[in-house]
Enzyme design. Sequence first.
Site, PDB file in Angstrom:
ATOM      1  N   LYS A  13       0.824  -1.225   0.000  1.00 12.19           N
ATOM      2  CA  LYS A  13       0.000   0.000   0.000  1.00 12.19           C
ATOM      3  C   LYS A  13       0.859   1.277   0.000  1.00 12.19           C
ATOM      4  O   LYS A  13       0.570   2.207  -0.732  1.00 12.19           O
ATOM      5  CB  LYS A  13      -0.935   0.019   1.222  1.00 12.19           C
ATOM      6  CG  LYS A  13      -1.901  -1.148   1.284  1.00 12.19           C
ATOM      7  CD  LYS A  13      -2.883  -0.997   2.419  1.00 12.19           C
ATOM      8  CE  LYS A  13      -2.235  -1.005   3.783  1.00 12.19           C
ATOM      9  NZ  LYS A  13      -1.588  -2.278   4.169  1.00 12.19           N
ATOM     10  N   ARG A  89      -9.180   1.380   9.033  1.00 12.10           N
ATOM     11  CA  ARG A  89      -8.783   0.024   9.416  1.00 12.10           C
ATOM     12  C   ARG A  89      -9.849  -0.656  10.245  1.00 12.10           C
ATOM     13  O   ARG A  89      -9.685  -1.822  10.614  1.00 12.10           O
ATOM     14  CB  ARG A  89      -7.506   0.098  10.242  1.00 12.10           C
ATOM     15  CG  ARG A  89      -6.254  -0.238   9.443  1.00 12.10           C
ATOM     16  CD  ARG A  89      -5.100   0.083  10.333  1.00 12.10           C
ATOM     17  NE  ARG A  89      -3.921  -0.675  10.152  1.00 12.10           N
ATOM     18  CZ  ARG A  89      -2.810  -0.184   9.616  1.00 12.10           C
ATOM     19  NH1 ARG A  89      -2.804   1.008   9.089  1.00 12.10           N
ATOM     20  NH2 ARG A  89      -1.728  -0.907   9.604  1.00 12.10           N
ATOM     21  N   ARG A 128      11.525  -6.132   3.723  1.00  7.14           N
ATOM     22  CA  ARG A 128      11.172  -4.721   3.580  1.00  7.14           C
ATOM     23  C   ARG A 128      12.200  -3.805   4.244  1.00  7.14           C
ATOM     24  O   ARG A 128      12.653  -4.050   5.346  1.00  7.14           O
ATOM     25  CB  ARG A 128       9.808  -4.477   4.219  1.00  7.14           C
ATOM     26  CG  ARG A 128       9.376  -3.036   4.158  1.00  7.14           C
ATOM     27  CD  ARG A 128       7.920  -2.932   4.155  1.00  7.14           C
ATOM     28  NE  ARG A 128       7.366  -2.852   5.495  1.00  7.14           N
ATOM     29  CZ  ARG A 128       6.091  -2.532   5.712  1.00  7.14           C
ATOM     30  NH1 ARG A 128       5.278  -2.293   4.707  1.00  7.14           N
ATOM     31  NH2 ARG A 128       5.638  -2.475   6.932  1.00  7.14           N
ATOM     32  N   ARG A 161      11.894  -1.539   9.589  1.00  9.73           N
ATOM     33  CA  ARG A 161      10.960  -0.922  10.521  1.00  9.73           C
ATOM     34  C   ARG A 161      10.905  -1.731  11.811  1.00  9.73           C
ATOM     35  O   ARG A 161      10.941  -2.957  11.747  1.00  9.73           O
ATOM     36  CB  ARG A 161       9.572  -0.892   9.862  1.00  9.73           C
ATOM     37  CG  ARG A 161       9.045   0.480   9.660  1.00  9.73           C
ATOM     38  CD  ARG A 161       7.793   0.433   8.872  1.00  9.73           C
ATOM     39  NE  ARG A 161       6.681  -0.123   9.621  1.00  9.73           N
ATOM     40  CZ  ARG A 161       5.438  -0.134   9.188  1.00  9.73           C
ATOM     41  NH1 ARG A 161       5.161   0.385   8.015  1.00  9.73           N
ATOM     42  NH2 ARG A 161       4.469  -0.641   9.904  1.00  9.73           N
ATOM     43  N   ARG A 172      -0.004  -8.239  13.413  1.00 12.27           N
ATOM     44  CA  ARG A 172      -0.582  -7.198  12.547  1.00 12.27           C
ATOM     45  C   ARG A 172      -1.459  -7.822  11.457  1.00 12.27           C
ATOM     46  O   ARG A 172      -2.495  -7.270  11.088  1.00 12.27           O
ATOM     47  CB  ARG A 172       0.535  -6.337  11.949  1.00 12.27           C
ATOM     48  CG  ARG A 172       1.083  -5.346  12.999  1.00 12.27           C
ATOM     49  CD  ARG A 172       2.449  -4.799  12.623  1.00 12.27           C
ATOM     50  NE  ARG A 172       2.471  -4.196  11.320  1.00 12.27           N
ATOM     51  CZ  ARG A 172       3.513  -4.257  10.490  1.00 12.27           C
ATOM     52  NH1 ARG A 172       4.607  -4.903  10.826  1.00 12.27           N
ATOM     53  NH2 ARG A 172       3.453  -3.672   9.329  1.00 12.27           N
TER      54      ARG A 172
HETATM   55  P1  AMP Z   1       1.217   0.897   9.043  1.00  9.74           P
HETATM   56  O1  AMP Z   1       2.470   1.645   8.725  1.00  9.74           O
HETATM   57  O2  AMP Z   1       0.059   1.374   8.239  1.00  9.74           O
HETATM   58  O3  AMP Z   1       1.402  -0.596   9.013  1.00  9.74           O
HETATM   59  O4  AMP Z   1       0.842   1.276  10.579  1.00  9.74           O
HETATM   60  C1  AMP Z   1       1.748   1.010  11.651  1.00  9.74           C
HETATM   61  C2  AMP Z   1       0.961   0.981  12.959  1.00  9.74           C
HETATM   62  O5  AMP Z   1       0.321   2.248  13.189  1.00  9.74           O
HETATM   63  C3  AMP Z   1      -0.190  -0.030  13.011  1.00  9.74           C
HETATM   64  O6  AMP Z   1       0.269  -1.334  13.364  1.00  9.74           O
HETATM   65  C4  AMP Z   1      -1.099   0.591  14.071  1.00  9.74           C
HETATM   66  O7  AMP Z   1      -0.581   0.382  15.374  1.00  9.74           O
HETATM   67  C5  AMP Z   1      -0.975   2.075  13.774  1.00  9.74           C
HETATM   68  N1  AMP Z   1      -1.996   2.541  12.796  1.00  9.74           N
HETATM   69  C6  AMP Z   1      -1.785   3.009  11.538  1.00  9.74           C
HETATM   70  N2  AMP Z   1      -2.946   3.350  10.942  1.00  9.74           N
HETATM   71  C7  AMP Z   1      -3.922   3.088  11.841  1.00  9.74           C
HETATM   72  C8  AMP Z   1      -5.350   3.196  11.821  1.00  9.74           C
HETATM   73  N3  AMP Z   1      -6.005   3.650  10.737  1.00  9.74           N
HETATM   74  N4  AMP Z   1      -6.041   2.821  12.931  1.00  9.74           N
HETATM   75  C9  AMP Z   1      -5.413   2.368  14.033  1.00  9.74           C
HETATM   76  N5  AMP Z   1      -4.074   2.222  14.109  1.00  9.74           N
HETATM   77  C10 AMP Z   1      -3.319   2.578  13.039  1.00  9.74           C
END
Ligand code: AMP
Length: 215
Positions: A13, A89, A128, A161, A172
Amino acid sequence: MNVVLLGIPGSGKGTQANFLKKRLKLKAILTGDLLREAVEKGTKLGEDAKEFMEKGDLVPDQIILDLIEEKIKEQQKNFSGFVLDGFPRTLPQAEGLDLLLERTGKSLDYAIKLNLPKERALKRLEGRLVCPFCEAFYNLETNPPKKDLLCDFCAKKLIRRSDDKKDLIATRIQVYQKKTEPVEDYYQKQGKLKIVDGDGKADLVFERILAVLKK
Ligand code: AMP
């Protein structure tokens, strides 16, 4: 054009959001990046979000909805719309987004789901890398950096990361299946869901997305 990107962690994404930003002049809003930045800066948002992120869990809906509202209301002068990555989400986030868009006279055109089997996503997440400076994403398999392990744009050494550790990755993905898959059904019912094969090189997946948007 206003677009949401869906797909399990590792489905690409972030990379596709950046392609869409450049090609279609969309404002890219990546909640994960915004949250990581807030944690790094030690802001109130970062403090509130940190404990959830460290567990691979979701940050509470209202915190995220406030963040999105702020970003969507920001000046959109040089953009022709937005692309949201990592949001919504949960169902309450999707419903909250619809209300927010209604209030601001906007609407969502498409929810694009990048379809990738769990095993492929796991493999990708293990390969990654991210630039600590400009946050560009790379993948040793599908989107490698041009030179060594350095960022193509700012030549900084790429890193992994902190939540791309094996146990957190599994959590996740489970969280996605439980809380985010219902969001796919939500957009399906609205006739906005487009499913795109997320397997293969990043530029090929992008061509598939563009083909769907042209239809
Ligand atoms: P990502 O980089 O999108 O994988 O997000 C990393 C982390 O940020 C996730 O594992 C969540 O803890 C938090 N996070 C990101 N976007 C959201 C969202 N829309 N709702 C809740 N938590 C989020």
